[in-house]
Structures are given as C-alpha cells and as structure tokens.
Design a protein around this motif. Sequence first.
Motif, mmCIF file in Angstrom:
data_model
loop_
_atom_site.group_PDB
_atom_site.id
_atom_site.type_symbol
_atom_site.label_atom_id
_atom_site.label_comp_id
_atom_site.label_asym_id
_atom_site.label_seq_id
_atom_site.Cartn_x
_atom_site.Cartn_y
_atom_site.Cartn_z
ATOM 1 N N MET A 109 -23.203 -10.776 -88.200
ATOM 2 C CA MET A 109 -22.972 -12.193 -88.441
ATOM 3 C C MET A 109 -22.087 -12.786 -87.361
ATOM 4 S SD MET A 109 -22.437 -12.113 -92.605
ATOM 5 C CE MET A 109 -21.888 -13.814 -92.710
ATOM 6 N N VAL A 110 -21.037 -12.065 -87.001
ATOM 7 C CA VAL A 110 -20.137 -12.556 -85.961
ATOM 8 C C VAL A 110 -20.864 -12.646 -84.623
ATOM 9 C CG1 VAL A 110 -18.029 -12.059 -84.670
ATOM 10 C CG2 VAL A 110 -18.091 -11.672 -87.149
ATOM 11 N N ALA A 111 -21.674 -11.613 -84.316
ATOM 12 C CA ALA A 111 -22.393 -11.582 -83.040
ATOM 13 C C ALA A 111 -23.419 -12.704 -82.928
ATOM 14 C CB ALA A 111 -23.088 -10.229 -82.872
ATOM 15 N N ALA A 112 -23.941 -13.176 -84.071
ATOM 16 C CA ALA A 112 -24.950 -14.237 -84.057
ATOM 17 C C ALA A 112 -24.364 -15.572 -83.604
ATOM 18 C CB ALA A 112 -25.586 -14.381 -85.435
ATOM 19 N N GLY A 113 -23.052 -15.734 -83.712
ATOM 20 C CA GLY A 113 -22.397 -16.921 -83.177
ATOM 21 C C GLY A 113 -22.545 -18.177 -84.012
ATOM 22 N N LYS A 114 -22.876 -18.034 -85.298
ATOM 23 C CA LYS A 114 -23.056 -19.204 -86.163
ATOM 24 C C LYS A 114 -21.993 -19.305 -87.254
ATOM 25 C CE LYS A 114 -28.104 -19.212 -85.655
ATOM 26 N NZ LYS A 114 -29.402 -19.136 -86.378
ATOM 27 N N GLY A 115 -21.026 -18.397 -87.243
ATOM 28 C CA GLY A 115 -20.100 -18.334 -88.354
ATOM 29 C C GLY A 115 -20.786 -17.702 -89.548
ATOM 30 N N GLY A 116 -20.129 -17.703 -90.679
ATOM 31 C CA GLY A 116 -20.752 -17.119 -91.863
ATOM 32 C C GLY A 116 -19.934 -17.347 -93.114
ATOM 33 N N LEU A 117 -20.620 -17.346 -94.250
ATOM 34 C CA LEU A 117 -19.986 -17.471 -95.557
ATOM 35 C C LEU A 117 -19.939 -16.106 -96.220
ATOM 36 C CD1 LEU A 117 -21.549 -20.689 -97.164
ATOM 37 C CD2 LEU A 117 -19.167 -20.357 -96.514
ATOM 38 N N LEU A 118 -18.782 -15.742 -96.731
ATOM 39 C CA LEU A 118 -18.617 -14.518 -97.501
ATOM 40 C C LEU A 118 -18.265 -14.924 -98.926
ATOM 41 C CD1 LEU A 118 -16.492 -12.359 -95.025
ATOM 42 C CD2 LEU A 118 -18.975 -12.657 -95.119
ATOM 43 N N LEU A 119 -19.150 -14.655 -99.866
ATOM 44 C CA LEU A 119 -18.921 -15.017 -101.260
ATOM 45 C C LEU A 119 -18.513 -13.787 -102.046
ATOM 46 C CD1 LEU A 119 -21.891 -17.483 -101.965
ATOM 47 C CD2 LEU A 119 -19.656 -17.921 -100.907
ATOM 48 N N SER A 120 -17.464 -13.939 -102.835
ATOM 49 C CA SER A 120 -16.954 -12.824 -103.621
ATOM 50 C C SER A 120 -16.566 -13.332 -105.007
ATOM 51 C CB SER A 120 -15.764 -12.163 -102.920
ATOM 52 O OG SER A 120 -15.404 -10.957 -103.559
ATOM 53 N N ALA A 121 -15.935 -12.454 -105.786
ATOM 54 C CA ALA A 121 -15.506 -12.799 -107.132
ATOM 55 C C ALA A 121 -14.163 -12.136 -107.404
ATOM 56 C CB ALA A 121 -16.552 -12.342 -108.154
ATOM 57 N N HIS A 122 -13.590 -12.400 -108.571
ATOM 58 C CA HIS A 122 -12.323 -11.776 -108.935
ATOM 59 C C HIS A 122 -12.585 -10.356 -109.441
ATOM 60 C CE1 HIS A 122 -11.224 -16.022 -108.771
ATOM 61 N NE2 HIS A 122 -9.983 -15.606 -108.595
ATOM 62 N N ILE A 123 -13.255 -9.583 -108.601
ATOM 63 C CA ILE A 123 -13.591 -8.194 -108.890
ATOM 64 C C ILE A 123 -12.912 -7.336 -107.820
ATOM 65 C CG2 ILE A 123 -15.444 -6.491 -109.119
ATOM 66 C CD1 ILE A 123 -17.327 -8.808 -109.762
ATOM 67 N N GLU A 127 -7.599 -9.346 -101.624
ATOM 68 C CA GLU A 127 -6.583 -9.319 -100.575
ATOM 69 C C GLU A 127 -6.782 -8.111 -99.660
ATOM 70 O OE1 GLU A 127 -4.350 -11.279 -99.543
ATOM 71 O OE2 GLU A 127 -4.022 -12.759 -101.116
ATOM 72 N N ILE A 128 -7.183 -6.979 -100.243
ATOM 73 C CA ILE A 128 -7.466 -5.800 -99.431
ATOM 74 C C ILE A 128 -8.692 -6.062 -98.560
ATOM 75 C CG2 ILE A 128 -8.278 -3.416 -99.515
ATOM 76 C CD1 ILE A 128 -5.340 -3.621 -100.036
ATOM 77 N N ALA A 129 -9.716 -6.685 -99.136
ATOM 78 C CA ALA A 129 -10.914 -7.005 -98.359
ATOM 79 C C ALA A 129 -10.552 -7.901 -97.178
ATOM 80 C CB ALA A 129 -11.953 -7.683 -99.247
ATOM 81 N N GLY A 130 -9.725 -8.915 -97.433
ATOM 82 C CA GLY A 130 -9.312 -9.801 -96.353
ATOM 83 C C GLY A 130 -8.561 -9.061 -95.263
ATOM 84 N N HIS A 131 -7.746 -8.092 -95.663
ATOM 85 C CA HIS A 131 -7.014 -7.301 -94.675
ATOM 86 C C HIS A 131 -7.978 -6.477 -93.824
ATOM 87 C CE1 HIS A 131 -3.415 -5.196 -93.158
ATOM 88 N NE2 HIS A 131 -4.185 -4.126 -93.147
ATOM 89 N N LEU A 132 -9.011 -5.917 -94.464
ATOM 90 C CA LEU A 132 -9.960 -5.083 -93.739
ATOM 91 C C LEU A 132 -10.829 -5.893 -92.788
ATOM 92 C CD1 LEU A 132 -11.121 -2.746 -96.651
ATOM 93 C CD2 LEU A 132 -9.399 -2.288 -94.913
ATOM 94 N N LEU A 133 -11.037 -7.162 -93.101
ATOM 95 C CA LEU A 133 -11.925 -7.981 -92.282
ATOM 96 C C LEU A 133 -11.364 -8.262 -90.898
ATOM 97 C CD1 LEU A 133 -13.213 -10.540 -94.934
ATOM 98 C CD2 LEU A 133 -14.490 -8.686 -93.866
ATOM 99 N N LYS A 134 -10.090 -7.954 -90.663
ATOM 100 C CA LYS A 134 -9.543 -8.164 -89.321
ATOM 101 C C LYS A 134 -10.230 -7.254 -88.314
ATOM 102 C CE LYS A 134 -5.631 -4.942 -89.768
ATOM 103 N NZ LYS A 134 -4.161 -4.835 -89.752
ATOM 104 N N ARG A 135 -10.939 -6.220 -88.796
ATOM 105 C CA ARG A 135 -11.707 -5.335 -87.918
ATOM 106 C C ARG A 135 -12.842 -6.083 -87.222
ATOM 107 N NH1 ARG A 135 -11.993 0.266 -90.229
ATOM 108 N NH2 ARG A 135 -14.243 0.165 -89.904
ATOM 109 N N LEU A 136 -13.191 -7.267 -87.711
ATOM 110 C CA LEU A 136 -14.338 -7.996 -87.175
ATOM 111 C C LEU A 136 -14.003 -8.795 -85.916
ATOM 112 C CD1 LEU A 136 -15.798 -9.320 -90.536
ATOM 113 C CD2 LEU A 136 -16.544 -7.323 -89.224
ATOM 114 N N ASN A 137 -12.734 -8.895 -85.568
ATOM 115 C CA ASN A 137 -12.311 -9.600 -84.350
ATOM 116 C C ASN A 137 -12.768 -11.052 -84.336
ATOM 117 O OD1 ASN A 137 -11.030 -7.301 -83.176
ATOM 118 N ND2 ASN A 137 -13.058 -6.509 -82.614
ATOM 119 N N THR A 138 -12.650 -11.703 -85.471
ATOM 120 C CA THR A 138 -12.891 -13.139 -85.537
ATOM 121 C C THR A 138 -11.932 -13.720 -86.564
ATOM 122 O OG1 THR A 138 -14.587 -14.864 -85.744
ATOM 123 C CG2 THR A 138 -14.632 -13.105 -87.375
ATOM 124 N N LYS A 139 -11.778 -15.017 -86.556
ATOM 125 C CA LYS A 139 -10.853 -15.650 -87.486
ATOM 126 C C LYS A 139 -11.460 -15.684 -88.877
ATOM 127 C CE LYS A 139 -7.883 -19.704 -88.014
ATOM 128 N NZ LYS A 139 -7.466 -21.010 -87.420
#
Length: 296
Positions: A109-123, A127-139
């Motif tokens: 998704m990041v490589a495609a250059g269009k941004g992206g929506l990540l939909l989740s739930a209170h499952i 916060e841990i998922a958000g911390h792990l997403l820093k591996r993607l090298n995008t804001k």
Amino acid sequence: MANWDGSSKGNKLGYSIFVALLRAGGTAPAYFLLRFVSLYYFLFSTGANRAISYYLHQRLKFSGWKATRLRYQNYYWFGQALIDRIVMMSGIRNRFSFHFDGEQHLHDMVAAGKGGLLLSAHIGNWEIAGHLLKRLNTKINIVMYDGEHEQVKAYLDGVTGERNANLILIKDNISHIYEIMEALNNNELVCMHSDRFMEGNKTLASLFLGAPAQFPAGPFTIAAKLPVPVSFVFALKESATHYHFFATEGTVYRGHPEKGHPAAILDDFVQEMTDKVRRYPAQWYNYYPFWGEDKS
C-alpha cells in the motif's frame, strides 16, 4: 450503543501506581496487581458486566463457568493492553515478541503511493499495532474521539513520550475529514476504529454474530468514496509476551463492481471482525450495549 459517550476509564493515581511497578520490576508485578483490579471490575462494574455477559452468552453461545471465566479474562486482557501500551511507548525493558500476518500488504500500500485506510476495532491492542506500523516508514494517522480525560492524557504523554502516530481528533465541525484527505493525499496511512459511534452519528446496520448491529457509517463511506486501498488490521495478544498482527490485502473499493458501496465494505469488515472475536473472545473490549437494548 447509545450509552457510549466517547470517554475512556481510568485515573491518574491508578496509572501512576502501575507505571511505578513497571519501572521497578517490569510487567510481572504490574500484571499481578492487575488481577485484583480486574476482579474489582468483574464484581462491581454492573453495566459493563451486563454488556459482556450478553455478548458471551447470547451471541457467542458460551455458558456456565466458561462464560464467567471469559468475562474476568476480558477485564484482565484489557488491563494488560493498557500496561503493554505504556511499556512499548516508554521503552521499558520487555520480552514481547510479534508474529506478522499480512505485513507485506501494508508495504505494498505504501509503495503504491496513494495512501491507505486501515480499519480496525476495539479488539486486541490497537496501540501496539500503531507502534508496530512504524516499520512501514511512512506517517501514520490515527482517527479517534478525544475521550481521555485531559489530566490522565497529559500524565500518560509525560510518561510515554511522543506517540508514533499523529492523532486526528473527531470534531463536530467535520474538520477531521479535511485532515484525513490531506493525509491520504500525502501518501500517509489513516487508521480508524470502526466499531463504535457517538449517539446522533450516522450508522449502518450489519448482521454481527447472528444479530443486527449498528456500526459508524463514516469509515465505510470514506472507504467507498476515495480511490485508496483499504486494509483491515488487528493486533491480538496470544500469551503474556506474544502478539499476533493481522492485515488483509489492500482493496480499492471505489468503483468496485460488487463492493463499491459502504454497506458492502461493512460486510467485509464484519466478516474479519467476526473471525477475530471467535478466535479471541476475551479480547473485544466493548462495555456498552452493542446490539441495542441487550437483555440477559
């Protein structure tokens, strides 16, 4: 669902006690104290207990001791999620490990250059998922209600330091919509919880665990209108030290011949959400009547 006011629970004293334990001895003493805190809510949180019991008994069809055990575990896992958030964001020494299913979908998704929506739930633990997403090298941008009491939020910010993600706060003047659009135009990822809404907001109905339920219309309307890929993501805890991260393949719904409208996107989301709550029944943290006037 009308009873939810956008607020989270907790107070400054409670957080400070757990932070002191974490700094002194790591997660073990904090988890030990948490057992007693969880027992208090298990015994005395009447409204939340009613909602959890309905979910476990009527929707997942658990009965007897198993349902009672899962109801206690729900509070305990939720407390662990809060503790783990502090540990990860403040750099406290830990032994957490992670397994990733679908991480490559997010890199694509990041490589495609269009941004992206990540939909989740209170499952699980977002916060841990958000911390792990820093591996993607995008804001990363997280859309949320500003429900934490200001005093507690300021205290936690002082303890954990700067967040790994930018917060987009939902406001009555819909200015958050423009912030979302700007983030996507900058090829950033926008993360949204999609299982709660405030009273008066627009909703969509879907069959969830065998009964009709209302979901916020906003995330699915945005997903249908914008030409950006959409992925459903979750981070579930599988042991005291291990998390499992899930992400589905990014799908561009706008213009899709079969699923190009909000209700169809919601159905896809509910399918993923159903899979996760069945696999991890004690990790859906909803403490409000989700199916309307729940009576158990």
